[in-house]
Scaffold this motif. Structure first.
Motif, PDB file in Angstrom:
ATOM      1  N   ALA A 123      -8.071 -11.072  44.707  1.00  0.00           N
ATOM      2  CA  ALA A 123      -8.490  -9.727  44.294  1.00  0.00           C
ATOM      3  C   ALA A 123      -9.298  -9.780  43.004  1.00  0.00           C
ATOM      4  O   ALA A 123      -9.270 -10.766  42.276  1.00  0.00           O
ATOM      5  CB  ALA A 123      -7.256  -8.854  44.088  1.00  0.00           C
ATOM      6  N   GLY A 124     -10.021  -8.684  42.741  1.00  0.00           N
ATOM      7  CA  GLY A 124     -10.770  -8.569  41.493  1.00  0.00           C
ATOM      8  C   GLY A 124     -12.148  -9.208  41.570  1.00  0.00           C
ATOM      9  O   GLY A 124     -12.669  -9.704  40.557  1.00  0.00           O
ATOM     10  N   HIS A 125     -12.769  -9.152  42.744  1.00  0.00           N
ATOM     11  CA  HIS A 125     -14.057  -9.843  42.929  1.00  0.00           C
ATOM     12  C   HIS A 125     -15.255  -9.070  42.378  1.00  0.00           C
ATOM     13  O   HIS A 125     -16.392  -9.531  42.499  1.00  0.00           O
ATOM     14  CB  HIS A 125     -14.269 -10.144  44.414  1.00  0.00           C
ATOM     15  N   TYR A 126     -15.008  -7.913  41.866  1.00  0.00           N
ATOM     16  CA  TYR A 126     -16.038  -7.127  41.176  1.00  0.00           C
ATOM     17  C   TYR A 126     -17.305  -6.973  42.028  1.00  0.00           C
ATOM     18  O   TYR A 126     -17.254  -6.444  43.120  1.00  0.00           O
ATOM     19  CB  TYR A 126     -16.331  -7.751  39.818  1.00  0.00           C
ATOM     20  N   ARG A 127     -18.442  -7.495  41.573  1.00  0.00           N
ATOM     21  CA  ARG A 127     -19.726  -7.249  42.257  1.00  0.00           C
ATOM     22  C   ARG A 127     -20.013  -8.235  43.385  1.00  0.00           C
ATOM     23  O   ARG A 127     -21.057  -8.149  44.030  1.00  0.00           O
ATOM     24  CB  ARG A 127     -20.896  -7.341  41.270  1.00  0.00           C
ATOM     25  N   ASN A 128     -19.124  -9.211  43.589  1.00  0.00           N
ATOM     26  CA  ASN A 128     -19.480 -10.322  44.472  1.00  0.00           C
ATOM     27  C   ASN A 128     -18.484 -10.576  45.588  1.00  0.00           C
ATOM     28  O   ASN A 128     -18.434 -11.680  46.134  1.00  0.00           O
ATOM     29  CB  ASN A 128     -19.658 -11.599  43.627  1.00  0.00           C
ATOM     30  N   GLY A 129     -17.690  -9.575  45.918  1.00  0.00           N
ATOM     31  CA  GLY A 129     -16.639  -9.793  46.907  1.00  0.00           C
ATOM     32  C   GLY A 129     -17.142 -10.062  48.313  1.00  0.00           C
ATOM     33  O   GLY A 129     -16.435 -10.676  49.114  1.00  0.00           O
ATOM     34  N   ILE A 130     -18.362  -9.631  48.612  1.00  0.00           N
ATOM     35  CA  ILE A 130     -18.896  -9.867  49.961  1.00  0.00           C
ATOM     36  C   ILE A 130     -19.455 -11.284  50.050  1.00  0.00           C
ATOM     37  O   ILE A 130     -19.089 -12.053  50.946  1.00  0.00           O
ATOM     38  CB  ILE A 130     -19.968  -8.815  50.305  1.00  0.00           C
ATOM     39  N   VAL A 131     -20.299 -11.644  49.097  1.00  0.00           N
ATOM     40  CA  VAL A 131     -20.917 -12.975  49.174  1.00  0.00           C
ATOM     41  C   VAL A 131     -19.898 -14.097  48.964  1.00  0.00           C
ATOM     42  O   VAL A 131     -20.073 -15.201  49.477  1.00  0.00           O
ATOM     43  CB  VAL A 131     -22.080 -13.148  48.165  1.00  0.00           C
ATOM     44  N   THR A 132     -18.838 -13.821  48.219  1.00  0.00           N
ATOM     45  CA  THR A 132     -17.860 -14.883  47.960  1.00  0.00           C
ATOM     46  C   THR A 132     -16.698 -14.863  48.956  1.00  0.00           C
ATOM     47  O   THR A 132     -15.788 -15.695  48.847  1.00  0.00           O
ATOM     48  CB  THR A 132     -17.288 -14.774  46.531  1.00  0.00           C
ATOM     49  N   ALA A 133     -16.720 -13.935  49.914  1.00  0.00           N
ATOM     50  CA  ALA A 133     -15.573 -13.784  50.823  1.00  0.00           C
ATOM     51  C   ALA A 133     -15.211 -15.079  51.564  1.00  0.00           C
ATOM     52  O   ALA A 133     -14.029 -15.453  51.605  1.00  0.00           O
ATOM     53  CB  ALA A 133     -15.836 -12.646  51.809  1.00  0.00           C
ATOM     54  N   PRO A 134     -16.181 -15.792  52.147  1.00  0.00           N
ATOM     55  CA  PRO A 134     -15.786 -17.014  52.885  1.00  0.00           C
ATOM     56  C   PRO A 134     -15.108 -18.048  51.979  1.00  0.00           C
ATOM     57  O   PRO A 134     -14.076 -18.618  52.347  1.00  0.00           O
ATOM     58  CB  PRO A 134     -17.119 -17.536  53.446  1.00  0.00           C
ATOM     59  N   ALA A 135     -15.665 -18.278  50.794  1.00  0.00           N
ATOM     60  CA  ALA A 135     -15.083 -19.280  49.898  1.00  0.00           C
ATOM     61  C   ALA A 135     -13.727 -18.805  49.369  1.00  0.00           C
ATOM     62  O   ALA A 135     -12.772 -19.589  49.276  1.00  0.00           O
ATOM     63  CB  ALA A 135     -16.041 -19.556  48.734  1.00  0.00           C
ATOM     64  N   SER A 136     -13.630 -17.510  49.032  1.00  0.00           N
ATOM     65  CA  SER A 136     -12.357 -16.971  48.527  1.00  0.00           C
ATOM     66  C   SER A 136     -11.266 -17.099  49.586  1.00  0.00           C
ATOM     67  O   SER A 136     -10.134 -17.482  49.289  1.00  0.00           O
ATOM     68  CB  SER A 136     -12.507 -15.497  48.149  1.00  0.00           C
ATOM     69  N   ALA A 137     -11.622 -16.770  50.815  1.00  0.00           N
ATOM     70  CA  ALA A 137     -10.630 -16.816  51.897  1.00  0.00           C
ATOM     71  C   ALA A 137     -10.196 -18.253  52.172  1.00  0.00           C
ATOM     72  O   ALA A 137      -9.007 -18.516  52.429  1.00  0.00           O
ATOM     73  CB  ALA A 137     -11.218 -16.184  53.162  1.00  0.00           C
ATOM     74  N   THR A 138     -11.143 -19.178  52.095  1.00  0.00           N
ATOM     75  CA  THR A 138     -10.804 -20.586  52.323  1.00  0.00           C
ATOM     76  C   THR A 138      -9.839 -21.083  51.258  1.00  0.00           C
ATOM     77  O   THR A 138      -8.823 -21.733  51.554  1.00  0.00           O
ATOM     78  CB  THR A 138     -12.092 -21.442  52.318  1.00  0.00           C
ATOM     79  N   LEU A 139     -10.137 -20.751  49.987  1.00  0.00           N
ATOM     80  CA  LEU A 139      -9.253 -21.180  48.899  1.00  0.00           C
ATOM     81  C   LEU A 139      -7.873 -20.532  49.045  1.00  0.00           C
ATOM     82  O   LEU A 139      -6.839 -21.179  48.874  1.00  0.00           O
ATOM     83  CB  LEU A 139      -9.882 -20.824  47.546  1.00  0.00           C
ATOM     84  N   MET A 140      -7.864 -19.239  49.374  1.00  0.00           N
ATOM     85  CA  MET A 140      -6.586 -18.537  49.534  1.00  0.00           C
ATOM     86  C   MET A 140      -5.752 -19.179  50.640  1.00  0.00           C
ATOM     87  O   MET A 140      -4.544 -19.395  50.467  1.00  0.00           O
ATOM     88  CB  MET A 140      -6.854 -17.067  49.881  1.00  0.00           C
ATOM     89  N   ALA A 141      -6.387 -19.530  51.755  1.00  0.00           N
ATOM     90  CA  ALA A 141      -5.662 -20.154  52.862  1.00  0.00           C
ATOM     91  C   ALA A 141      -5.087 -21.501  52.424  1.00  0.00           C
ATOM     92  O   ALA A 141      -3.934 -21.832  52.737  1.00  0.00           O
ATOM     93  CB  ALA A 141      -6.595 -20.328  54.060  1.00  0.00           C
TER      94      ALA A 141
END
Ligand SMILES: Cc1cc2nc3c(=O)[nH]c(=O)nc-3n(C[C@H](O)[C@H](O)[C@H](O)COP(=O)(O)OP(=O)(O)OC[C@H]3O[C@@H](n4cnc5c(N)ncnc54)[C@H](O)[C@@H]3O)c2cc1C
Length: 160
Positions: A123-141
């Motif tokens: 959470a807290g991705h501010y202005r970049n939550g769409i472009v960073t979604a794949p990398a964020s989700a991979t790290l979270m997993a």
């Protein structure tokens, strides 16, 4: 860990993410020569494939208020017209606002919410939550499944 969070002024019940409002407008398809994407600090113009032209965006600390304002509408419209004079006689036909979730330093939290064993944050991705979604989700997993992550999670801890 809880006393450490408290000492850092981070309550375990309240993660320090705040809303930052962003307003956008859109022009209908217009006869603009060579439309292209323009980035200018906080402002940008994005011509869509269907000919519509999206203009964004404001950055406002107004809490959980996602209403639109006439002043932002005029500001974004005038910004676009300054760069694309062909829009002088075209009125935007859409105007909307959204809330960006921002941490205090605008860097997201992607981590376990210690001391809980069954709670994680992405959470807290501010202005970049769409472009960073794949990398964020991979790290979270990787974190949730206790796998070795390819991405260094150090910058994304709750306490940093
Ligand atoms: C105008 C604007 C332009 C943007 N442009 C870009 C861009 O070009 N590229 C980019 O990468 N990012 C962009 N963003 C940012 C991007 O939208 C966010 O970073 C992203 O949406 C964050 O995703 P999220 O799932 O963490 O949070 P959100 O998308 O905010 O989703 C949170 C969800 O939780 C729901 N919710 C809240 N409280 C509760 C509750 N108590 N119970 C149940 N549900 C709840 C909300 O209704 C919402 O649906 C833009 C944002 C705005 C506002």
């Amino acid at each position: 860990m809880i006393s450490y969070l408290i000492s850092k002024n981070i309550s375990k019940e309240k993660i320090p993410i705040r809303p930052v409002k962003g307003q956008m407008i859109c022009f209908p398809p217009s006869d603009i020569p060579n439309p292209c994407m323009v980035m200018d600090e906080d402002r940008y113009i994005i011509p869509r494939k269907d000919g519509r032209i999206v203009v964004g965006s404001t950055r406002e600390n107004t809490g959980f208020d996602a209403s639109t304002t006439e002043s932002a509408f005029a500001e974004l419209r005038d910004f676009a017209r300054q760069l694309y004079p062909a829009l002088a006689n075209v009125e935007p036909d859409a105007h909307w606002a959204g809330l960006r979730p921002s941490s205090p330093d605008s860097i997201p939290y992607i981590c376990r919410a210690e001391p809980f064993t069954n709670l994680s944050l992405n959470a807290g991705h501010y202005r970049n939550g769409i472009v960073t979604a794949p990398a964020s989700a991979t790290l979270m997993a990787d974190i949730v499944l206790n796998r070795t992550a390819n991405i260094d999670s150090t910058p994304y801890q709750l306490v940093r």
